[in-house]
Design a protein around this motif. Structure first.
Motif, mmCIF file in Angstrom:
data_model
loop_
_atom_site.group_PDB
_atom_site.id
_atom_site.type_symbol
_atom_site.label_atom_id
_atom_site.label_comp_id
_atom_site.label_asym_id
_atom_site.label_seq_id
_atom_site.Cartn_x
_atom_site.Cartn_y
_atom_site.Cartn_z
ATOM 1 N N ASN A 58 44.440 48.858 88.921
ATOM 2 C CA ASN A 58 44.668 50.080 89.688
ATOM 3 C C ASN A 58 44.978 49.812 91.163
ATOM 4 N N PRO A 60 47.123 47.816 92.947
ATOM 5 C CA PRO A 60 48.508 47.942 93.433
ATOM 6 C C PRO A 60 49.054 49.353 93.311
ATOM 7 N N LEU A 61 48.632 50.088 92.275
ATOM 8 C CA LEU A 61 49.095 51.465 92.110
ATOM 9 C C LEU A 61 48.556 52.354 93.231
ATOM 10 N N ILE A 63 47.655 51.362 96.260
ATOM 11 C CA ILE A 63 48.336 50.991 97.512
ATOM 12 C C ILE A 63 49.718 51.622 97.559
ATOM 13 N N TRP A 64 50.433 51.558 96.433
ATOM 14 C CA TRP A 64 51.754 52.193 96.327
ATOM 15 C C TRP A 64 51.633 53.691 96.570
ATOM 16 N N GLY A 65 50.626 54.304 95.970
ATOM 17 C CA GLY A 65 50.434 55.743 96.145
ATOM 18 C C GLY A 65 50.095 56.121 97.571
ATOM 19 N N VAL A 67 51.102 54.719 100.246
ATOM 20 C CA VAL A 67 52.333 54.660 101.032
ATOM 21 C C VAL A 67 53.269 55.815 100.671
ATOM 22 N N SER A 68 53.362 56.144 99.376
ATOM 23 C CA SER A 68 54.364 57.092 98.896
ATOM 24 C C SER A 68 53.885 58.534 98.845
ATOM 25 N N ILE A 74 45.213 60.209 96.984
ATOM 26 C CA ILE A 74 44.860 58.815 96.756
ATOM 27 C C ILE A 74 43.386 58.557 97.055
ATOM 28 N N VAL A 131 51.437 56.881 89.175
ATOM 29 C CA VAL A 131 52.854 56.622 88.911
ATOM 30 C C VAL A 131 53.576 57.926 88.619
ATOM 31 N N ILE A 134 54.340 59.897 91.833
ATOM 32 C CA ILE A 134 55.399 59.279 92.625
ATOM 33 C C ILE A 134 56.765 59.522 91.992
ATOM 34 N N LYS A 138 60.289 62.372 92.919
ATOM 35 C CA LYS A 138 61.633 61.925 93.262
ATOM 36 C C LYS A 138 62.673 62.257 92.199
#
Length: 273
Positions: A58, A60-61, A63-65, A67-68, A74, A131, A134, A138
């Protein structure tokens, strides 16, 4: 008071998920969906701690979340994942139901309730929900089909390597039930359309554009009063629905809001530039 209630719901949600894992699915070597399913199958074959694998996958997900997406969703998700992992170390991994099918059914129900109530307050229990948010911000993306396919790969791998297709079928049942329970508690459709009749047009538009989402302004007239009103229309995802309601309640508690299911969207449906 609201923050204390949210914290309590996060704790209860994490507890239900951890109990579903440790006392219903893991003792029978069954799988749940998403990231937890990957953690479980690796844990079954390597004897690594499944809770720590769940946290590792979880990270990396999240961290990605961060940022995004932004902080609130989060931070709730991070708290949920950390509490779930901690509770998985505290709660013993032992049978409650001797029959695998009962483990699948009741494990799926508990995990679905835990994930669903966390979604209701504007967060998630981690994994593919991040995921999902995100991607659906988009693109008009068929996320459910893709995630179901990924879950299918993991389940087939479990049945193949364990040489026990009963486990794979029970896992499918657990994933199906948890998904249905989440739909019941939260909302089934990925996209919804909100029609908002408000007297605080400018303030609401400024806030809604920060989500970010496109907003259409429609001039309306009350059939009985003959008074002119402003109606805002916006299409959003199920993940952002809680935040949308929070914004409306903050800006205009008296606004009339109609939220309807959106079957499909033609044209652009992605994050504003």
């Amino acid at each position: 008071m609201k923050k204390a209630l949210d914290a309590f719901i996060i704790l209860v949600g994490a507890l239900l998920v951890a109990v579903g894992f440790n006392m219903f699915l893991i003792p029978h070597q069954l799988l749940s969906g998403g990231v937890s399913g990957f953690a479980m199958i690796i844990g079954y074959f390597t004897n690594f701690n499944i809770g720590f694998l769940y946290l590792l996958f979880n990270l990396p997900l999240m961290i990605w979340g961060l940022v995004s997406i932004g902080r609130r969703f989060i931070m709730i998700s991070v708290a949920s994942v950390i509490l779930t992992v901690w509770l998985m170390q505290v709660i013993p991994t032992s049978y409650v139901a001797q029959e695998p099918i009962l483990g699948a059914v009741f494990g799926g129900v508990l995990i679905g309730i835990g994930s669903g109530i966390t979604l209701r307050i504007g967060g998630s229990s981690g994994g593919f929900d991040i995921v999902g948010l995100i991607l659906t911000r988009k693109f008009d993306f068929p996320l459910g089909t893709i995630l179901s396919s990924m879950n299918g790969v993991v389940i087939v791998a479990l049945g193949y390597f364990k040489q026990n297709w009963d486990l794979a079928l029970y896992s499918m049942l657990a994933i199906y039930i948890s998904g249905k329970v989440v739909d019941t508690i939260h909302i089934r459709h990925v996209k919804v359309t909100a029609f908002i009749v408000t007297k605080q047009k400018d303030e609401l538009i400024n806030e809604l554009l920060q989500l970010p989402r496109g907003v259409t302004l429609v001039k309306t007239e009350g059939a009985y009063t003959k008074q002119q009103h402003d109606m805002l229309m916006t299409v959003t995802t199920r993940y952002e629905l809680v935040e949308l309601k929070r914004i409306i309640k903050k800006i205009d508690p008296k606004a009339f809001v109609n939220i309807v299911e959106t079957v499909g969207v033609v044209g652009e449906f992605r994050k504003l530039k």
